[in-house]
Design a protein around this motif. Structure first.
Motif, PDB file in Angstrom:
ATOM      1  N   CYS A  66      -4.369   8.362   3.488  1.00  0.00           N
ATOM      2  CA  CYS A  66      -3.505   7.544   4.359  1.00  0.00           C
ATOM      3  C   CYS A  66      -2.601   8.420   5.218  1.00  0.00           C
ATOM      4  CB  CYS A  66      -2.663   6.589   3.519  1.00  0.00           C
ATOM      5  SG  CYS A  66      -3.604   5.250   2.765  1.00  0.00           S
ATOM      6  N   ILE A  67      -2.098   9.499   4.640  1.00  0.00           N
ATOM      7  CA  ILE A  67      -1.256  10.432   5.410  1.00  0.00           C
ATOM      8  C   ILE A  67      -2.056  11.049   6.548  1.00  0.00           C
ATOM      9  CG2 ILE A  67       0.016  12.615   5.285  1.00  0.00           C
ATOM     10  CD1 ILE A  67       0.782  11.861   2.416  1.00  0.00           C
ATOM     11  N   ALA A  68      -3.317  11.428   6.256  1.00  0.00           N
ATOM     12  CA  ALA A  68      -4.173  12.021   7.288  1.00  0.00           C
ATOM     13  C   ALA A  68      -4.428  11.031   8.420  1.00  0.00           C
ATOM     14  CB  ALA A  68      -5.488  12.479   6.664  1.00  0.00           C
ATOM     15  N   TYR A  69      -4.670   9.770   8.086  1.00  0.00           N
ATOM     16  CA  TYR A  69      -4.923   8.772   9.124  1.00  0.00           C
ATOM     17  C   TYR A  69      -3.653   8.387   9.870  1.00  0.00           C
ATOM     18  CZ  TYR A  69      -9.850   8.022   8.154  1.00  0.00           C
ATOM     19  OH  TYR A  69     -11.212   8.192   8.048  1.00  0.00           O
ATOM     20  N   THR A  70      -2.517   8.482   9.216  1.00  0.00           N
ATOM     21  CA  THR A  70      -1.248   8.264   9.920  1.00  0.00           C
ATOM     22  C   THR A  70      -1.059   9.322  11.005  1.00  0.00           C
ATOM     23  OG1 THR A  70      -0.259   7.333   7.912  1.00  0.00           O
ATOM     24  CG2 THR A  70       1.245   8.045   9.637  1.00  0.00           C
ATOM     25  N   TYR A  71      -1.380  10.557  10.675  1.00  0.00           N
ATOM     26  CA  TYR A  71      -1.318  11.651  11.656  1.00  0.00           C
ATOM     27  C   TYR A  71      -2.269  11.374  12.824  1.00  0.00           C
ATOM     28  CZ  TYR A  71      -1.745  16.397  13.539  1.00  0.00           C
ATOM     29  OH  TYR A  71      -1.769  17.490  14.365  1.00  0.00           O
ATOM     30  N   LYS A  72      -3.461  10.841  12.501  1.00  0.00           N
ATOM     31  CA  LYS A  72      -4.437  10.549  13.553  1.00  0.00           C
ATOM     32  C   LYS A  72      -3.963   9.409  14.447  1.00  0.00           C
ATOM     33  CE  LYS A  72      -9.361   9.711  14.284  1.00  0.00           C
ATOM     34  NZ  LYS A  72     -10.687   9.544  13.644  1.00  0.00           N
ATOM     35  N   VAL A  73      -3.306   8.394  13.863  1.00  0.00           N
ATOM     36  CA  VAL A  73      -2.787   7.274  14.654  1.00  0.00           C
ATOM     37  C   VAL A  73      -1.752   7.771  15.650  1.00  0.00           C
ATOM     38  CG1 VAL A  73      -1.387   5.184  14.544  1.00  0.00           C
ATOM     39  CG2 VAL A  73      -3.258   5.506  12.938  1.00  0.00           C
ATOM     40  N   ILE A  87      -5.136   1.111   7.896  1.00  0.00           N
ATOM     41  CA  ILE A  87      -4.859  -0.148   7.191  1.00  0.00           C
ATOM     42  C   ILE A  87      -5.858  -0.349   6.056  1.00  0.00           C
ATOM     43  CG2 ILE A  87      -4.799  -2.659   7.429  1.00  0.00           C
ATOM     44  CD1 ILE A  87      -3.828  -2.260  10.295  1.00  0.00           C
ATOM     45  N   TYR A  88      -7.115   0.008   6.294  1.00  0.00           N
ATOM     46  CA  TYR A  88      -8.143  -0.126   5.252  1.00  0.00           C
ATOM     47  C   TYR A  88      -7.789   0.723   4.029  1.00  0.00           C
ATOM     48  CZ  TYR A  88     -12.536   0.733   2.802  1.00  0.00           C
ATOM     49  OH  TYR A  88     -13.493   0.876   1.833  1.00  0.00           O
ATOM     50  N   HIS A  89      -7.514   2.009   4.256  1.00  0.00           N
ATOM     51  CA  HIS A  89      -7.202   2.913   3.142  1.00  0.00           C
ATOM     52  C   HIS A  89      -5.883   2.542   2.477  1.00  0.00           C
ATOM     53  CE1 HIS A  89     -10.429   5.905   3.318  1.00  0.00           C
ATOM     54  NE2 HIS A  89     -10.440   5.715   4.625  1.00  0.00           N
ATOM     55  N   VAL A 271      -3.454 -11.126  -1.795  1.00  0.00           N
ATOM     56  CA  VAL A 271      -2.921 -10.953  -0.440  1.00  0.00           C
ATOM     57  C   VAL A 271      -3.585  -9.762   0.249  1.00  0.00           C
ATOM     58  CG1 VAL A 271      -0.851 -10.372   0.873  1.00  0.00           C
ATOM     59  CG2 VAL A 271      -0.720 -12.061  -0.962  1.00  0.00           C
ATOM     60  N   LEU A 272      -3.743  -8.659  -0.478  1.00  0.00           N
ATOM     61  CA  LEU A 272      -4.333  -7.454   0.112  1.00  0.00           C
ATOM     62  C   LEU A 272      -5.794  -7.661   0.495  1.00  0.00           C
ATOM     63  CD1 LEU A 272      -2.786  -4.751  -2.255  1.00  0.00           C
ATOM     64  CD2 LEU A 272      -2.315  -5.014   0.181  1.00  0.00           C
ATOM     65  N   THR A 273      -6.580  -8.223  -0.415  1.00  0.00           N
ATOM     66  CA  THR A 273      -8.016  -8.346  -0.149  1.00  0.00           C
ATOM     67  C   THR A 273      -8.320  -9.418   0.899  1.00  0.00           C
ATOM     68  OG1 THR A 273     -10.196  -8.558  -1.192  1.00  0.00           O
ATOM     69  CG2 THR A 273      -8.479  -9.998  -2.017  1.00  0.00           C
ATOM     70  N   MET A 274      -7.587 -10.540   0.878  1.00  0.00           N
ATOM     71  CA  MET A 274      -7.817 -11.571   1.895  1.00  0.00           C
ATOM     72  C   MET A 274      -7.354 -11.092   3.266  1.00  0.00           C
ATOM     73  SD  MET A 274      -6.994 -15.186  -0.031  1.00  0.00           S
ATOM     74  CE  MET A 274      -7.948 -16.161   1.114  1.00  0.00           C
ATOM     75  N   GLY A 275      -6.233 -10.408   3.304  1.00  0.00           N
ATOM     76  CA  GLY A 275      -5.739  -9.875   4.571  1.00  0.00           C
ATOM     77  C   GLY A 275      -6.674  -8.835   5.152  1.00  0.00           C
ATOM     78  N   LEU A 276      -7.212  -7.965   4.283  1.00  0.00           N
ATOM     79  CA  LEU A 276      -8.124  -6.921   4.763  1.00  0.00           C
ATOM     80  C   LEU A 276      -9.419  -7.511   5.291  1.00  0.00           C
ATOM     81  CD1 LEU A 276      -8.578  -3.930   5.146  1.00  0.00           C
ATOM     82  CD2 LEU A 276      -9.415  -3.791   2.790  1.00  0.00           C
ATOM     83  N   LYS A 277      -9.946  -8.531   4.607  1.00  0.00           N
ATOM     84  CA  LYS A 277     -11.176  -9.170   5.103  1.00  0.00           C
ATOM     85  C   LYS A 277     -10.949  -9.850   6.450  1.00  0.00           C
ATOM     86  CE  LYS A 277     -12.417 -11.362   1.258  1.00  0.00           C
ATOM     87  NZ  LYS A 277     -11.826 -10.622   0.134  1.00  0.00           N
ATOM     88  N   LEU A 278      -9.802 -10.480   6.621  1.00  0.00           N
ATOM     89  CA  LEU A 278      -9.492 -11.075   7.924  1.00  0.00           C
ATOM     90  C   LEU A 278      -9.437 -10.010   9.011  1.00  0.00           C
ATOM     91  CD1 LEU A 278      -6.758 -13.766   7.111  1.00  0.00           C
ATOM     92  CD2 LEU A 278      -9.074 -14.173   7.943  1.00  0.00           C
ATOM     93  N   MET A 279      -8.850  -8.857   8.682  1.00  0.00           N
ATOM     94  CA  MET A 279      -8.762  -7.777   9.661  1.00  0.00           C
ATOM     95  C   MET A 279     -10.158  -7.261  10.031  1.00  0.00           C
ATOM     96  SD  MET A 279      -6.955  -4.047   9.380  1.00  0.00           S
ATOM     97  CE  MET A 279      -8.366  -3.448   8.455  1.00  0.00           C
ATOM     98  N   VAL A 280     -11.030  -7.113   9.031  1.00  0.00           N
ATOM     99  CA  VAL A 280     -12.393  -6.645   9.303  1.00  0.00           C
ATOM    100  C   VAL A 280     -13.128  -7.635  10.203  1.00  0.00           C
ATOM    101  CG1 VAL A 280     -14.640  -6.169   8.250  1.00  0.00           C
ATOM    102  CG2 VAL A 280     -12.561  -5.284   7.196  1.00  0.00           C
ATOM    103  N   ILE A 281     -12.982  -8.922   9.919  1.00  0.00           N
ATOM    104  CA  ILE A 281     -13.623  -9.942  10.756  1.00  0.00           C
ATOM    105  C   ILE A 281     -13.118  -9.854  12.191  1.00  0.00           C
ATOM    106  CG2 ILE A 281     -13.831 -12.433  11.148  1.00  0.00           C
ATOM    107  CD1 ILE A 281     -13.741 -12.785   8.095  1.00  0.00           C
ATOM    108  N   LEU A 282     -11.801  -9.694  12.354  1.00  0.00           N
ATOM    109  CA  LEU A 282     -11.211  -9.595  13.691  1.00  0.00           C
ATOM    110  C   LEU A 282     -11.770  -8.409  14.459  1.00  0.00           C
ATOM    111  CD1 LEU A 282      -7.476 -10.455  12.915  1.00  0.00           C
ATOM    112  CD2 LEU A 282      -9.018 -11.785  14.346  1.00  0.00           C
ATOM    113  N   PHE A 283     -11.815  -7.247  13.810  1.00  0.00           N
ATOM    114  CA  PHE A 283     -12.271  -6.041  14.502  1.00  0.00           C
ATOM    115  C   PHE A 283     -13.775  -6.062  14.751  1.00  0.00           C
ATOM    116  CE2 PHE A 283      -8.121  -4.366  13.513  1.00  0.00           C
ATOM    117  CZ  PHE A 283      -7.886  -3.441  14.511  1.00  0.00           C
ATOM    118  N   GLN A 284     -14.536  -6.661  13.851  1.00  0.00           N
ATOM    119  CA  GLN A 284     -15.977  -6.765  14.075  1.00  0.00           C
ATOM    120  C   GLN A 284     -16.268  -7.662  15.275  1.00  0.00           C
ATOM    121  OE1 GLN A 284     -18.028  -4.822  12.915  1.00  0.00           O
ATOM    122  NE2 GLN A 284     -18.340  -4.857  10.724  1.00  0.00           N
TER     123      GLN A 284
END
Length: 398
Positions: A66-73, A87-89, A271-284
């Motif tokens: 997560c720290i590595a991806y924060t740097y990338k963001v 967000i995924y990690h 909350v975490l798993t439902m929110g993450l699936k919604l995010m994946v659907i949105l981005f797909q």
């Protein structure tokens, strides 16, 4: 004598969920001991055990990613893709921490289940419930692994491995997909292979979260159905004895109490798993819309198949998870309907207390009290996807 009966007849739910715990421990989750024993007293959590240390190290590893991806963001131009990975990690990492917390609560949860199992030991048994949990494990793991394989086959570097130099394309794959990590540390093929293995592990953890949530609902709904069935029989055979109604009401109160305990063991993960699936659907869907805007004909067959399969799997999991969680509320509403239809000649003070009890403390599952899981949640999630998809499309255009 009661203690001996308790020890020999209260392990139904504990054994029912043992296969789910075993699968979790293969994925470095739920570090508990003695979960398959004959009594809840055999369950232990050892903070300095190998299982606990591995689980904590797994969570720390994901924190470093997560720290590595924060740097990338912060420093990458493709911020949306980097933010998606972050967000995924972050979600999966928090899920791992939640499972460690669940392990500390597992003994008390099984203790309360043992009381209910003993009190309802004379109710009709349903041996198919074990097969239902096994079916959930097989189907959800197969869908998760299949979705990830589809994703890898849609990657151009993976496709070129079969035609070009294998090791060259493998290096290119690692450098491209784990650029957030290899911009911080020098590239090494062995490290890339380890990261790929851990990435598979994280994918399985994400799929396991759905299995765990559904498995926690199955025995709860099973006991609620037993209450509903016995209530219908008492009305059918015109049982007037207040003692029978009192016993049924007290059993229902126990189930309502354990519903609160289950919510504490599932709310964060839900909350975490439902929110993450919604995010994946949105981005797909966003990726598909961008592909249509560019040129749909340029998209490869593998990309189209992956999009259809991935979105379909996410929607299927979201709907199934919602149906299982909302089944508790649905069964409770059926019980209320039976109580309001009790004939007047068998109506008594215990029936009235039962109605007051179920109205004041109706067992229903929620996500950290942020939302209640009912069937209507499916339509609400659909509307959320439409609204936020429009926001994302507008944002990416700008």
């Amino acid at each position: 004598m009661p203690e001996k009966i308790l020890e020999s007849d209260v392990c139904f739910t504990q054994h029912l969920l043992s296969s789910v715990v075993t699968l979790g421990q293969w994925l470095f989750l739920l570090p508990v001991y003695g979960y398959g024993g004959q009594h809840y007293t055999s369950i232990q959590v050892k903070w300095w055990s190998l299982k606990m240390i591995v689980s904590i190290l797994f969570a720390i590893y994901n924190g470093l990613i997560c720290i590595a991806y924060t740097y990338k963001v912060i420093y990458n131009e493709k911020k949306i893709l980097a933010l998606f990975a972050l967000i995924y990690h972050l979600s999966v990492g928090l899920t791992i921490v939640c499972f460690i917390d669940v392990a500390t609560k597992w003994r008390n949860l099984m203790k309360e289940w043992s009381i209910i199992d003993f009190k309802m030991s004379h109710f009709e048994k349903n041996l198919k419930i074990k097969r239902r949990i096994t079916m959930v494990i097989v189907v959800f793991m197969a869908l998760g692994i299949g979705e990830h394989i589809f994703f890898m086959l849609s990657v151009s570097y993976i496709q070129k491995m079969f035609t070009d130099n294998f090791w060259t394309q493998l290096d290119a794959y690692f450098i491209n997909f784990y650029s957030a990590i290899f911009k911080i540390i020098p590239y090494n093929r062995f490290i890339g292979i380890l990261i790929q293995i851990m990435n598979w592990q994280l994918t399985l953890v994400w799929n396991y979260a759905d299995i765990y949530l559904i498995a926690m609902c199955i025995p709860l709904n099973f006991r609620m159905k037993q209450i509903e069935h016995k209530l219908s029989l008492m009305i059918k055979y015109k049982i007037q004895d207040p003692l029978h109604w009192k016993q049924l009401r007290e059993t229902f109160i126990l189930i309502s109490n354990i519903c609160v305990r289950i919510e504490k063991c599932t709310g964060h993960i839900l909350v975490l798993t439902m929110g993450l699936k919604l995010m994946v659907i949105l981005f797909q869907i966003l990726g598909a819309i961008n592909g249509v805007n560019e040129n749909l004909n340029d998209r490869k067959l593998e990309d189209r198949l992956y999009f259809i399969f991935s979105v379909g799997v996410m929607i299927f999991k979201q709907v199934v998870l919602t149906i299982y969680f909302s089944s508790v509320d649905l069964t409770c509403q059926n019980i209320v309907g039976y109580l309001f239809n009790v004939p007047s000649h068998i109506y008594n003070i215990e029936v009235e207390r039962f109605i007051v009890c179920i109205k004041q403390s109706s067992p229903v599952l929620s996500g950290l009290k942020l939302y209640t899981v009912r069937r209507s949640l499916i339509l609400k999630m659909a509307s959320v996807v439409v609204v936020y998809e429009l926001v994302l499309v507008t944002f990416t255009k700008n």
